[in-house]
Scaffold this active site. Sequence first.
Site, PDB file in Angstrom:
ATOM      1  CB  SER A 144      77.786  32.477  68.312  1.00  0.00           C
ATOM      2  OG  SER A 144      79.068  31.906  68.245  1.00  0.00           O
ATOM      3  CE  LYS A 182      80.346  29.757  70.817  1.00  0.00           C
ATOM      4  NZ  LYS A 182      80.550  29.255  69.466  1.00  0.00           N
TER       5      LYS A 182
END
Length: 224
Positions: A144, A182
């Site tokens: 991701s 993230k």
Amino acid sequence: MLTRKQHELICFINDRLSESGVSPSFEEMKEALDLKSKSGVHRLISALEEREFIRRLPNRARALEVLRMPERAEARKKASSTTASVPNVRDLPPPANDVVEIPLHGRIAAGVPIEAFEDSAMLAVPAALLGSGEHYALEVAGDSMIEAGILDGDYALIRRTEVARDGEIVVALIDESEATLKYFRRDGAMVRLDPANPRYGPQRYHPGQVRVQGKLSGLLRRYD
């Protein structure tokens, strides 16, 4: 070429063998090298054994034999026999290509959250990749963050901190149980963790659910 810790360890073992004829214990080696656990000593011993600098003597506890010394250590040893002013190894400044070892705490998801800090090992890292502060490493699992250049199997080098600014890549601990890598952003009264892959959507949490455990300072990549 040996890492700095490997070099320090073989010098320590050789000195003890020269003084007493007995190998130091793993506890003594751990303390001498300022390591956090004996597992780090085991890894250093195995690396030196693989490179044929030392060997373990069978059927004897704490029995190590130094087969050869690193070239620079040998040169210092010879020089010290003729020159009294040669500095000790610990007095020498670290070389420009110095390698340091930092804790490697399991795998961390760059996709959906998974548990981090599954286990603890040590990872040798070029010192030039690290800035000031305390660091640790995490192995990346998932895709991701690929548009940020972070790939599955990379080692993320993390500087410990509990604060982050919008747009920084952080290790975020969610509900004190799961961690993820993230982009960190504030979204009104919420905290938003954004991926760098259009296949994944942002994750939103109440601030009390998210605790920053560090922010990305560098990457290591293996090429098989």
